[in-house]
Design an enzyme around this catalytic site. Structure first.
Site, PDB file in Angstrom:
ATOM      1  CE  LYS A 150      70.149  60.980 -22.594  1.00 26.66           C
ATOM      2  NZ  LYS A 150      69.522  59.954 -22.738  1.00 26.66           N
ATOM      3  CB  SER A 154      74.219  59.821 -15.618  1.00 25.72           C
ATOM      4  OG  SER A 154      73.316  58.815 -16.090  1.00 25.72           O
ATOM      5  N   GLY A 161      66.897  57.029 -19.242  1.00 23.91           N
ATOM      6  CA  GLY A 161      66.589  55.716 -18.394  1.00 23.91           C
ATOM      7  C   GLY A 161      64.996  55.724 -18.756  1.00 23.91           C
ATOM      8  N   PRO A 197      64.649  48.305 -38.090  1.00 24.94           N
ATOM      9  CG  PRO A 197      64.798  48.357 -40.191  1.00 24.94           C
ATOM     10  CD  PRO A 197      64.552  49.282 -39.129  1.00 24.94           C
TER      11      PRO A 197
END
Length: 236
Positions: free
Chosen positions: A44, A48, A125, A211
């Site tokens: 990552k 934030s 995002g 799922p």
């Protein structure tokens, strides 16, 4: 920065929006790749909404990626830029009087790639979230030459979000390697009809539908990674 392709050794997980399950899908991909015998880790680059802990700032998504990997890695190698406020990265960084830069992200990525057969890089995002003035989240896969897996959060509005995201990915010169449907709304109406529309209209194969409520280790069996490996062979 020169676009150096990392086809076959890394991929970028993008989302149609915030809160549609990128981390869940990324962790599921990691488990599926590990099941194929590949040493795999998650990354990552920018997060934030990080919490202050005795060990330093920690982000829930990055911790999940850390736990899903083939081996335990230092947190800072997985999440080199950890911002406190739960805002768009350029705003969170501004509050800390700092600026997100690509160099430390690339250095961390190169270290992970050298030690693993596959690195699953999760964005922040949506595709065009600003990281810094003049720098969008899409710069990461574009500059690093990463194929993109798009996570589609299955809820009302997903068709528009998915098609616009796919168009932007291709317009930026990136390769859309596949997409994953994520059941974030178990009450979504006409979900199969929406999935059929996505399969018809998105210019990439569906790698699976996750799922609602199934943890990544169990959900890994719902993914079909053959299209990724066929593309990987073609790229070598």
């Amino acid at each position: 920065m020169q676009n150096t392709s990392n086809e076959g050794s890394a991929m970028f997980v993008a989302g149609t929006d915030t809160g549609i399950g990128k981390t869940h899908a990324a962790c599921t991909l990691i488990h599926a790749l590990r099941a194929r015998g590949l040493a795999t880790c998650g990354m990552k680059p920018v997060a934030s909404g990080c919490l202050e802990t005795p060990d330093g700032r920690r982000n829930e998504d990055a911790l999940a990626l850390q736990a899903a990997g083939s081996c335990r890695l230092d947190y800072d190698s997985i999440n080199p830029i950890a911002l406190r406020e739960p805002l768009s990265p350029h705003l969170a960084a501004r509050l800390e009087h700092t600026t997100v830069a690509m160099a430390p992200l690339r250095a961390a990525f190169d270290q992970l790639r050298a030690a693993h057969e596959m690195v699953v890089v999760e964005g922040v995002g949506g595709w065009m979230v600003p990281l810094a003035p003049g720098l969008l989240a899409s710069a990461i896969p574009r500059q690093w030459g990463l194929p993109v897996v798009l996570v589609v959060g299955l809820r009302l509005g997903c068709l528009n979000h998915a098609l616009l995201s796919a168009r932007a990915i291709l317009a930026d010169g990136c390769r859309l390697a596949g997409w994953i449907g994520n059941r974030i709304d178990p009450a979504m109406a006409a979900v199969e009809d929406n999935l059929e529309t996505l399969r018809e209209m998105l210019p990439a194969p569906c790698l699976g539908v996750l799922p609602y409520g199934l943890d990544p280790a169990q959900a890994a069996g719902r993914l079909e990674l053959a299209p990724l490996f066929q593309q990987r062979t073609a790229a070598l």
